[in-house]
Design a protein around this motif. Structure first.
Motif, PDB file in Angstrom:
ATOM      1  N   ARG A  64      42.601  49.119  41.022  1.00  0.00           N
ATOM      2  CA  ARG A  64      43.823  49.341  40.607  1.00  0.00           C
ATOM      3  C   ARG A  64      43.695  50.073  39.137  1.00  0.00           C
ATOM      4  O   ARG A  64      44.617  50.026  38.342  1.00  0.00           O
ATOM      5  N   LEU A  65      42.790  50.635  38.773  1.00  0.00           N
ATOM      6  CA  LEU A  65      42.278  51.396  37.754  1.00  0.00           C
ATOM      7  C   LEU A  65      43.464  52.471  37.201  1.00  0.00           C
ATOM      8  O   LEU A  65      43.858  52.416  36.130  1.00  0.00           O
ATOM      9  N   TYR A  66      43.929  53.069  38.417  1.00  0.00           N
ATOM     10  CA  TYR A  66      44.893  54.128  38.157  1.00  0.00           C
ATOM     11  C   TYR A  66      46.323  53.482  37.604  1.00  0.00           C
ATOM     12  O   TYR A  66      46.951  54.304  36.837  1.00  0.00           O
ATOM     13  N   SER A  67      46.350  52.165  37.589  1.00  0.00           N
ATOM     14  CA  SER A  67      47.627  51.383  37.064  1.00  0.00           C
ATOM     15  C   SER A  67      47.501  51.037  35.651  1.00  0.00           C
ATOM     16  O   SER A  67      48.469  50.681  34.798  1.00  0.00           O
ATOM     17  N   TYR A  68      45.933  51.456  34.888  1.00  0.00           N
ATOM     18  CA  TYR A  68      46.102  51.052  33.340  1.00  0.00           C
ATOM     19  C   TYR A  68      46.697  51.895  32.758  1.00  0.00           C
ATOM     20  O   TYR A  68      46.703  53.202  32.741  1.00  0.00           O
ATOM     21  N   LYS A  69      47.394  51.295  31.711  1.00  0.00           N
ATOM     22  CA  LYS A  69      48.257  51.947  30.796  1.00  0.00           C
ATOM     23  C   LYS A  69      47.489  52.074  29.555  1.00  0.00           C
ATOM     24  O   LYS A  69      47.293  51.071  28.792  1.00  0.00           O
ATOM     25  N   PRO A  70      46.849  53.104  29.052  1.00  0.00           N
ATOM     26  CA  PRO A  70      46.177  53.409  27.629  1.00  0.00           C
ATOM     27  C   PRO A  70      46.706  52.970  26.741  1.00  0.00           C
ATOM     28  O   PRO A  70      45.990  52.775  25.376  1.00  0.00           O
ATOM     29  N   GLN A  71      47.995  52.917  26.273  1.00  0.00           N
ATOM     30  CA  GLN A  71      48.766  52.319  25.135  1.00  0.00           C
ATOM     31  C   GLN A  71      48.394  50.753  24.921  1.00  0.00           C
ATOM     32  O   GLN A  71      48.457  50.484  23.863  1.00  0.00           O
ATOM     33  N   PHE A  72      47.709  50.207  25.809  1.00  0.00           N
ATOM     34  CA  PHE A  72      47.566  48.794  25.720  1.00  0.00           C
ATOM     35  C   PHE A  72      45.906  48.653  25.978  1.00  0.00           C
ATOM     36  O   PHE A  72      45.402  49.342  26.491  1.00  0.00           O
ATOM     37  N   PRO A  73      45.573  47.784  24.920  1.00  0.00           N
ATOM     38  CA  PRO A  73      43.972  47.522  24.910  1.00  0.00           C
ATOM     39  C   PRO A  73      43.495  47.346  26.441  1.00  0.00           C
ATOM     40  O   PRO A  73      44.008  46.262  27.170  1.00  0.00           O
ATOM     41  N   PHE A  74      42.550  47.666  26.826  1.00  0.00           N
ATOM     42  CA  PHE A  74      41.652  47.465  28.178  1.00  0.00           C
ATOM     43  C   PHE A  74      41.419  46.124  28.316  1.00  0.00           C
ATOM     44  O   PHE A  74      41.671  45.362  29.375  1.00  0.00           O
ATOM     45  N   ARG A  75      40.961  45.495  27.007  1.00  0.00           N
ATOM     46  CA  ARG A  75      40.431  43.896  27.269  1.00  0.00           C
ATOM     47  C   ARG A  75      41.627  43.132  27.525  1.00  0.00           C
ATOM     48  O   ARG A  75      41.582  42.135  28.468  1.00  0.00           O
ATOM     49  N   SER A  76      43.039  43.303  26.921  1.00  0.00           N
ATOM     50  CA  SER A  76      44.197  42.745  27.318  1.00  0.00           C
ATOM     51  C   SER A  76      44.471  42.989  29.020  1.00  0.00           C
ATOM     52  O   SER A  76      45.027  41.946  29.518  1.00  0.00           O
ATOM     53  N   TRP A  77      44.343  43.932  29.487  1.00  0.00           N
ATOM     54  CA  TRP A  77      44.514  44.363  30.896  1.00  0.00           C
ATOM     55  C   TRP A  77      43.628  43.693  31.650  1.00  0.00           C
ATOM     56  O   TRP A  77      43.865  43.050  32.592  1.00  0.00           O
ATOM     57  N   ILE A  78      42.340  43.599  31.529  1.00  0.00           N
ATOM     58  CA  ILE A  78      41.372  42.989  32.363  1.00  0.00           C
ATOM     59  C   ILE A  78      41.534  41.618  32.233  1.00  0.00           C
ATOM     60  O   ILE A  78      41.605  40.827  33.279  1.00  0.00           O
ATOM     61  N   PHE A  79      41.836  40.867  30.970  1.00  0.00           N
ATOM     62  CA  PHE A  79      42.052  39.624  30.949  1.00  0.00           C
ATOM     63  C   PHE A  79      43.354  39.012  31.739  1.00  0.00           C
ATOM     64  O   PHE A  79      43.279  38.063  32.165  1.00  0.00           O
ATOM     65  N   GLY A  80      44.401  39.807  31.759  1.00  0.00           N
ATOM     66  CA  GLY A  80      45.537  39.921  32.729  1.00  0.00           C
ATOM     67  C   GLY A  80      45.396  39.710  34.057  1.00  0.00           C
ATOM     68  O   GLY A  80      45.633  38.611  34.872  1.00  0.00           O
ATOM     69  N   ILE A  81      44.173  40.637  34.510  1.00  0.00           N
ATOM     70  CA  ILE A  81      43.844  40.500  36.152  1.00  0.00           C
ATOM     71  C   ILE A  81      43.289  39.224  36.186  1.00  0.00           C
ATOM     72  O   ILE A  81      43.178  38.364  37.083  1.00  0.00           O
ATOM     73  N   ALA A  82      42.243  38.862  35.383  1.00  0.00           N
ATOM     74  CA  ALA A  82      41.510  37.651  35.328  1.00  0.00           C
ATOM     75  C   ALA A  82      42.353  36.453  35.222  1.00  0.00           C
ATOM     76  O   ALA A  82      42.071  35.445  36.324  1.00  0.00           O
ATOM     77  N   VAL A  83      43.435  36.293  34.559  1.00  0.00           N
ATOM     78  CA  VAL A  83      44.366  35.188  34.711  1.00  0.00           C
ATOM     79  C   VAL A  83      44.945  35.103  35.898  1.00  0.00           C
ATOM     80  O   VAL A  83      45.172  34.200  36.439  1.00  0.00           O
ATOM     81  N   HIS A  84      45.456  36.128  36.556  1.00  0.00           N
ATOM     82  CA  HIS A  84      46.204  36.308  38.000  1.00  0.00           C
ATOM     83  C   HIS A  84      45.111  35.674  38.702  1.00  0.00           C
ATOM     84  O   HIS A  84      45.533  35.303  39.737  1.00  0.00           O
ATOM     85  N   THR A  85      43.986  36.130  38.879  1.00  0.00           N
ATOM     86  CA  THR A  85      42.970  35.987  39.767  1.00  0.00           C
ATOM     87  C   THR A  85      42.870  34.343  39.751  1.00  0.00           C
ATOM     88  O   THR A  85      42.751  33.654  40.640  1.00  0.00           O
ATOM     89  N   ALA A  86      42.515  33.783  38.266  1.00  0.00           N
ATOM     90  CA  ALA A  86      42.521  32.558  38.239  1.00  0.00           C
ATOM     91  C   ALA A  86      43.842  31.598  38.760  1.00  0.00           C
ATOM     92  O   ALA A  86      43.587  30.626  39.467  1.00  0.00           O
ATOM     93  N   LEU A  87      44.900  32.197  38.666  1.00  0.00           N
ATOM     94  CA  LEU A  87      46.236  31.411  39.026  1.00  0.00           C
ATOM     95  C   LEU A  87      46.040  31.502  40.666  1.00  0.00           C
ATOM     96  O   LEU A  87      46.416  30.552  41.271  1.00  0.00           O
ATOM     97  N   ASP A  88      45.495  32.779  41.294  1.00  0.00           N
ATOM     98  CA  ASP A  88      45.470  32.797  42.813  1.00  0.00           C
ATOM     99  C   ASP A  88      44.319  31.375  43.170  1.00  0.00           C
ATOM    100  O   ASP A  88      44.619  30.790  44.312  1.00  0.00           O
ATOM    101  N   VAL A  89      43.311  31.410  42.461  1.00  0.00           N
ATOM    102  CA  VAL A  89      42.281  30.350  42.643  1.00  0.00           C
ATOM    103  C   VAL A  89      42.855  28.963  42.733  1.00  0.00           C
ATOM    104  O   VAL A  89      42.722  28.348  43.607  1.00  0.00           O
ATOM    105  N   LEU A  90      43.788  28.934  41.719  1.00  0.00           N
ATOM    106  CA  LEU A  90      44.349  27.582  41.416  1.00  0.00           C
ATOM    107  C   LEU A  90      45.174  27.328  42.468  1.00  0.00           C
ATOM    108  O   LEU A  90      45.393  25.972  42.813  1.00  0.00           O
TER     109      LEU A  90
END
Length: 185
Positions: A64-90
Motif C-alpha cells: 500500500r505504499l502508493y497510499s502513503y501521504k508525504p505530509q505525514f511522518p512515515f513513522r506515524s503511517w507505519i505505526f498505524g498499519i502496525a496497530v491495525h495489524t495488531a487489532l486484526d490479530v487480537l
C-alpha cells in the motif's frame, strides 16, 4: 535518493521504493522495525505475535505504499498499519490474553528490588492489555510512541476528539487499575 554521503530521508526512501527499489524499502524496515514490533507487543502482550504482526505490517505497507501521504511522518503511517495489524490479530486470537514475562538484565543489585520492579511492570502491562483495543491503541501511540493527537488521529483515521476521548478513558481506567500500586510508591 540523495547523494551517497548524506543519509536519505524517509521521503527519499519512499520515492525510491515506489520506483521499485526494494533496498530503499528495506532501509525503511530497518529504521522502523523495532518500533513497529514494540507497538504490536504493547497491543498484544505476546512477543511472538508482535514479531509476526510487525512483519505482516511491513508487507501491507509495501503493498500500500502508493497510499502513503508525504505530509505525514512515515513513522506515524507505519505505526498505524502496525496497530491495525495488531487489532486484526487480537480479533482472530482466542479471547485468552497471553502475557510474556518481562525479563530484567541482571544488574548485580538488590534481587528484591529487581523482582519488585518486574512485578510493577507486569501489573502495568496487564492493566494496559485489559483496555479495549481501540483505547489501548491510542494510549500506546501517545504514551509509548510519543505521537501527537493529530498524528494519532491521522494514523488511526479517527477525529482528534475521539483520540482525546479514548485517551481520557484509557488513562482513567489505568489510574483505577493501578491505584494500589500508586499508593505503595
Amino acid at each position: 535518493m540523495t547523494g551517497s554521503t548524506s543519509v536519505p530521508t524517509d521521503q527519499d526512501l519512499v520515492s525510491a521504493s515506489l520506483r521499485g527499489d526494494r533496498r530503499a524499502f528495506g532501509e525503511l524496515v530497518n529504521r522502523y522495525r523495532e518500533g513497529a514490533v514494540a507497538v504490536v507487543y504493547r497491543m498484544t502482550g505476546d512477543s511472538h505475535l508482535a514479531e509476526e504482526a510487525a512483519q505482516e505490517a511491513f508487507i501491507r505497507a509495501w503493498q500500500r505504499l502508493y497510499s502513503y501521504k508525504p505530509q505525514f511522518p512515515f513513522r506515524s503511517w507505519i505505526f498505524g498499519i502496525a496497530v491495525h495489524t495488531a487489532l486484526d490479530v487480537l480479533r482472530s486470537a482466542p479471547k485468552e490474553e497471553k502475557l510474556d514475562q518481562l525479563t530484567l538484565e541482571a544488574r548485580g543489585g538488590n534481587p528484591e528490588a529487581e523482582q519488585e520492579a518486574k512485578d510493577r511492570r507486569a501489573l502495568v502491562q496487564r492493566a494496559v492489555l485489559a483496555l479495549p483495543p481501540a483505547s489501548r491503541a491510542v494510549l500506546i501511540l501517545r504514551e509509548y510512541e510519543g505521537l501527537s493527537y493529530q498524528e494519532i488521529a491521522a494514523t488511526l483515521d479517527i477525529p482528534v476528539g475521539t483520540v482525546m476521548s479514548r485517551l481520557s478513558y484509557a488513562r482513567g481506567h489505568l489510574r483505577q487499575a493501578l491505584a494500589p500500586l500508586l499508593e505503595s510508591i
